[in-house]
Design an enzyme around this catalytic site. Structure first.
Site, PDB file in Angstrom:
ATOM      1  CB  SER A 158       8.534  -2.525   1.398  1.00 36.47           C
ATOM      2  OG  SER A 158       9.665  -2.889   0.447  1.00 36.47           O
ATOM      3  CE1 TYR A 171       7.297   1.933  -1.428  1.00 36.19           C
ATOM      4  CE2 TYR A 171       8.989   0.569  -0.711  1.00 36.19           C
ATOM      5  CZ  TYR A 171       7.910   0.747  -1.197  1.00 36.19           C
ATOM      6  OH  TYR A 171       6.861  -0.358  -1.300  1.00 36.19           O
TER       7      TYR A 171
HETATM    8  P1  NAP Z   1       0.556   0.543  -7.407  1.00 35.02           P
HETATM    9  O1  NAP Z   1       0.048  -0.404  -8.196  1.00 35.02           O
HETATM   10  O2  NAP Z   1       1.135   1.606  -7.814  1.00 35.02           O
HETATM   11  O3  NAP Z   1      -0.854   0.991  -6.645  1.00 35.02           O
HETATM   12  C1  NAP Z   1      -0.799   1.800  -5.551  1.00 35.02           C
HETATM   13  C2  NAP Z   1      -2.022   2.335  -5.096  1.00 35.02           C
HETATM   14  O4  NAP Z   1      -2.186   3.556  -4.282  1.00 35.02           O
HETATM   15  C3  NAP Z   1      -3.080   2.904  -6.367  1.00 35.02           C
HETATM   16  O5  NAP Z   1      -4.252   2.750  -6.144  1.00 35.02           O
HETATM   17  C4  NAP Z   1      -2.821   4.662  -6.317  1.00 35.02           C
HETATM   18  O6  NAP Z   1      -3.761   5.374  -7.127  1.00 35.02           O
HETATM   19  C5  NAP Z   1      -2.859   4.688  -4.612  1.00 35.02           C
HETATM   20  N1  NAP Z   1      -2.220   5.647  -4.230  1.00 35.02           N
HETATM   21  C6  NAP Z   1      -1.140   6.476  -4.653  1.00 35.02           C
HETATM   22  N2  NAP Z   1      -1.017   7.611  -4.092  1.00 35.02           N
HETATM   23  C7  NAP Z   1      -2.170   8.092  -3.800  1.00 35.02           C
HETATM   24  C8  NAP Z   1      -2.512   9.194  -3.100  1.00 35.02           C
HETATM   25  N3  NAP Z   1      -1.664  10.309  -2.724  1.00 35.02           N
HETATM   26  N4  NAP Z   1      -3.803   9.126  -2.617  1.00 35.02           N
HETATM   27  C9  NAP Z   1      -4.700   8.205  -2.761  1.00 35.02           C
HETATM   28  N5  NAP Z   1      -4.157   7.063  -3.509  1.00 35.02           N
HETATM   29  C10 NAP Z   1      -3.001   6.865  -3.944  1.00 35.02           C
HETATM   30  O7  NAP Z   1       1.169  -0.241  -6.141  1.00 35.02           O
HETATM   31  P2  NAP Z   1       1.174  -1.786  -5.459  1.00 35.02           P
HETATM   32  O8  NAP Z   1       2.409  -2.595  -6.039  1.00 35.02           O
HETATM   33  O9  NAP Z   1      -0.050  -2.146  -5.697  1.00 35.02           O
HETATM   34  O10 NAP Z   1       1.392  -1.537  -3.932  1.00 35.02           O
HETATM   35  C11 NAP Z   1       0.457  -1.726  -2.953  1.00 35.02           C
HETATM   36  C12 NAP Z   1       1.195  -1.772  -1.830  1.00 35.02           C
HETATM   37  O11 NAP Z   1       2.020  -2.717  -1.580  1.00 35.02           O
HETATM   38  C13 NAP Z   1       2.091  -0.272  -1.427  1.00 35.02           C
HETATM   39  O12 NAP Z   1       1.983   0.070  -0.092  1.00 35.02           O
HETATM   40  C14 NAP Z   1       3.419  -0.907  -1.679  1.00 35.02           C
HETATM   41  O13 NAP Z   1       4.193  -0.169  -1.123  1.00 35.02           O
HETATM   42  C15 NAP Z   1       3.522  -2.212  -1.364  1.00 35.02           C
HETATM   43  N6  NAP Z   1       4.449  -3.230  -2.159  1.00 35.02           N
HETATM   44  C16 NAP Z   1       4.327  -3.274  -3.352  1.00 35.02           C
HETATM   45  C17 NAP Z   1       5.174  -4.398  -3.774  1.00 35.02           C
HETATM   46  C18 NAP Z   1       5.281  -4.723  -5.103  1.00 35.02           C
HETATM   47  O14 NAP Z   1       6.244  -5.421  -5.877  1.00 35.02           O
HETATM   48  N7  NAP Z   1       4.344  -4.381  -6.014  1.00 35.02           N
HETATM   49  C19 NAP Z   1       6.477  -4.893  -2.980  1.00 35.02           C
HETATM   50  C20 NAP Z   1       6.350  -4.434  -1.536  1.00 35.02           C
HETATM   51  C21 NAP Z   1       5.329  -3.602  -1.059  1.00 35.02           C
HETATM   52  P3  NAP Z   1      -3.530   5.740  -8.589  1.00 35.02           P
HETATM   53  O15 NAP Z   1      -4.431   4.494  -9.118  1.00 35.02           O
HETATM   54  O16 NAP Z   1      -4.539   6.986  -8.486  1.00 35.02           O
HETATM   55  O17 NAP Z   1      -2.407   5.700  -8.915  1.00 35.02           O
END
Ligand code: NAP
Length: 250
Positions: A158, A171
């Site tokens: 991130s 985080y």
């Molecule tokens: P998201 O939509 O919240 O998806 C997160 C995923 O992780 C979901 O499938 C969630 O499952 C799963 N998860 C969370 N806790 C878990 C656990 N304890 N065991 C198993 N699975 C778990 O997030 P996203 O935005 O797509 O993020 C994906 C990655 O990109 C993350 O590493 C995040 O830090 C990184 N990131 C995102 C952004 C952004 O702007 N979106 C920016 C920088 C970095 P559920 O469906 O059950 O909740």
């Protein structure tokens, strides 16, 4: 490097027959990546903690013409232990004999508190799901990855994993740790076919982003489907030899 992974263009069969496990494939970026890699011919293992959500993604993958039928791996990273990872690794070994791609995508945001106010239990949970679980899964899966002639691990970072910012608490610390884990592992495998890299997706329209910035204009954000080129590049043959780097997907 001559290729800019953000604008990487790829052939229809770019990931044909690669066995790729994506954590957090039930939603957001992980789900979009699962659908894209399956479209490109990969045998995708959909990991998540919510069976009903994973089954919906399974159905979507299954409906893609020509895509190999995916597998589902239900494992809550907050409670999984070495035994659960070993059971999963054994079933992947029995079914496929190797792992060509491991995308550590799942993570949790925690709360946007100052360090002075950060709850210690929440701190541990965020560090556990975001870092320790990725370490533990990687350790158990390494032999399977080394069975592949061309394996790739992607850790998800991130912007706040490179520059700390107020109120990003555990985080941000977890993403700095992921960058470190990725570099150490890459260096340890510099002379093997396994490559290890980090990707910072950048601001992307997902539930996690909504939780972090509830008031922003979501229409101005890139969708998960629009930021996948770097991931596909790192999972496919064109990134052979690229290791120990940290990429921005936007
Ligand atoms: P998201 O939509 O919240 O998806 C997160 C995923 O992780 C979901 O499938 C969630 O499952 C799963 N998860 C969370 N806790 C878990 C656990 N304890 N065991 C198993 N699975 C778990 O997030 P996203 O935005 O797509 O993020 C994906 C990655 O990109 C993350 O590493 C995040 O830090 C990184 N990131 C995102 C952004 C952004 O702007 N979106 C920016 C920088 C970095 P559920 O469906 O059950 O909740």
């Amino acid at each position: 490097m001559t290729t800019d992974p953000r604008t990487y263009t790829y052939a229809n069969e770019a990931l044909r027959d690669r066995v790729i496990l994506i954590t957090g494939a039930s939603d957001g970026i992980g789900k979009a990546l699962a659908l894209e890699t399956a479209t490109l011919g990969a045998q995708v293992i959909l990991h998540g903690r919510n069976t009903a959500k994973l089954e919906k993604v399974y159905d979507e993958v299954d409906a893609i013409e020509g895509a190999p039928r995916p597998s589902i791996a239900v494992l809550d990273l907050a409670s999984a232990n070495a035994e659960s990872y070993t059971t999963l690794a054994n079933s992947i070994s029995d079914e496929f004999g190797r792992l060509d791609g491991l995308v550590h995508n799942a993570s949790i945001l925690g709360e946007r508190y100052s360090i002075a106010q950060y709850d210690a239990v929440l701190w541990q949970r965020v560090m556990h799901v975001n870092v320790t679980a990725a370490f533990a899964m990687t350790q158990v899966f390494l032999p399977l990855l080394l069975e592949s002639e061309d394996a790739s691990i992607i850790f998800t970072s991130s912007g706040v994993g490179r520059t700390g910012k107020a109120f990003w608490g555990a985080y941000a610390a977890s993403k700095f740790a992921i960058e470190g884990l990725s570099e150490v592992l890459a260096d340890e495998h510099r002379h093997s076919p396994l490559r290890v890299n980090c990707v910072n997706p950048g601001a992307t329209r997902t539930n996690m982003r909504l939780a972090a910035y509830p008031a922003e204009d979501r229409d101005a954000l890139k969708t998960p489907e629009e930021i996948l080129a770097t991931y596909v590049y790192l999972l496919g043959a064109d990134s052979k030899g690229v290791t120990g780097e940290s990429f921005d997907a936007q």
